[in-house]
Design an enzyme around this catalytic site. Structure first.
Site: not given
Ligand SMILES: [Zn+2]
Length: 410
Positions: A276-277, A280, A354, A358
């Protein structure tokens, strides 16, 4: 606008904020459902569900108390022109105008921090303790305060001195130069956050060799994520709550995992959190965020430059003559509706990001592992499972758990 009108506008803004917050929290509190959502039955039991609602109730009531108290304090201070007295006091004590402003902000900062200490002690040692989160010792609490003061005085002092000096030197054009200072400052904080600032408060140890490290490195290689270091942070020193984040700009990424996160999640779930990071990073959210905050700062500074010498602002706060520090405070209070508005935009943007991160994790790793990790995180932190949509719209930088799970399912 004369000073009296400005004062009433200020009081109006503060009152509006106070009422709006109250309404949003009230809606949240009364939006709670009696039954546990279907998707969460595997992580929450009825008892844990009840506990999370109780936690919300206690925190919201406590929030009502603290915000009412701060509202009363701010209104009293403004109404009685106490900031004007403080201004007189620093002017009698120091002859140098930069010193006067620095002393003014130092007193204000200390005073507002000190009157909040009883509330923060209660929050940490009574509320968090009651729900089993608190791991902070009184010693850690005191040391944190002292280090926090030190940081605020050093960093705040440097920035304020630069600002005041540039205002003196450049007049209204100060904003361009100070914008540059802020841009460099934001860059430096991003560069040195994990290596200089974080270690003041926490111990960071490199994650030892083992299957977890191997799994994380394997994933990073697969998606070409430039991970240079994996740290374990002793989050358990203060709280049982868990988290993870990564920092660094450009080609040097460090991921920081809370020890509490590692002990409560499976390896697969931890890699999903990292994925997930990485999302980003891959979607450029970090860089975009930096650029936006630098641009936003420039705009605020430009508007500030139009007001910084307006003596009516000082008079509105009870000053008998114009002072840069009084003008600064009045400006930021007047500006707060605009910053609330941009804050809401920033949250909308962040929630969109987000979902994107995801989705990235689901595509490159596993939607199921991430879902499980999110569920556990939420359960371990007793997050509010059913926040009111209005509250989400204004305050939430992350979408609520259920919406994220539903999106991950698709
Ligand atoms: Zn996040």
């Amino acid at each position: 606008m004369n000073s009296e009108i400005i004062l009433y506008v200020l009081l109006g803004i503060i009152t509006f904020d106070f009422v709006l917050e109250f309404v949003l929290e009230y809606l949240n509190l009364h939006y709670q459902k009696d039954t546990l959502p279907e998707e969460l039955r595997d992580v929450y039991d009825p008892e844990k569900f009840k506990k999370s609602q109780e936690y919300l109730k206690v925190n919201t009531r406590f929030g009502f108390l603290t915000s009412t108290f701060s509202y009363a304090v701010v209104v009293t201070v403004l109404f009685n022109g106490w900031l004007g007295w403080l201004d007189l006091f620093v002017k009698m004590t120091y002859s140098n105008s930069i010193m006067q402003s620095l002393a003014f902000f130092a007193v204000l900062f200390m005073a507002s921090d000190i009157i909040n200490i009883p509330f923060s002690l209660y929050k940490t040692f009574v509320i968090e303790e009651k729900f089993g989160f608190n791991k902070t010792s009184l010693k850690t609490y005191v040391l944190d305060k002292l280090k926090g003061y030190l940081m605020a005085f050093v960093l705040g002092g440097i920035l304020l001195t630069a600002l005041l000096w540039l205002i003196q030197l450049m007049g209204q054009n100060f904003w361009i130069y100070f914008w540059l200072v802020i841009a460099v400052f934001i860059l430096l904080i991003n560069l040195f956050y994990t290596s200089v600032i974080l270690p003041l408060f926490n111990k960071l140890n490199p994650l030892g060799e083992g299957t977890l490290r191997a799994a994380i490195e394997h994933y990073s290689k697969k998606v070409n994520f430039p991970l240079t270091n994996i740290f374990v942070m002793d989050g358990s020193k203060r709280s049982a709550k868990s988290n993870a984040f990564f920092s660094g700009i450009g080609k040097k990424k460090k991921i920081v995992l809370f020890d509490t996160l590692i002990s409560n999640h499976s390896e697969e779930e931890l890699v999903a959190v990292l994925a997930h990071e990485a999302g980003h990073y891959k979607k450029n959210h970090i860089l975009q965020g930096l650029v936006v905050s630098v641009l936003q700062t420039g705009l605020i500074l430009f508007i500030l430059s139009l007001f910084i010498f307006n003596s009516q602002l000082s008079y509105a706060l009870g000053g008998v003559e114009s002072s840069i520090h009084l003008n600064l405070i009045a400006f930021f209070m007047l500006f707060s509706p605009i910053s609330h508005f941009t804050g809401i935009l920033a949250n909308m943007w962040s929630r969109k990001n987000e979902y994107e991160a995801d989705r990235y994790a689901a595509e490159t790793y596993s939607a199921e592992a991430l879902s499980n990790a999110l569920k556990k995180l939420s359960a371990d932190n007793l997050s509010n499972l059913t926040p009111h949509p209005a509250n989400v719209f204004v305050h939430y930088s992350h979408p609520p758990l259920l919406q994220r799970l539903r999106a991950l399912k698709q």
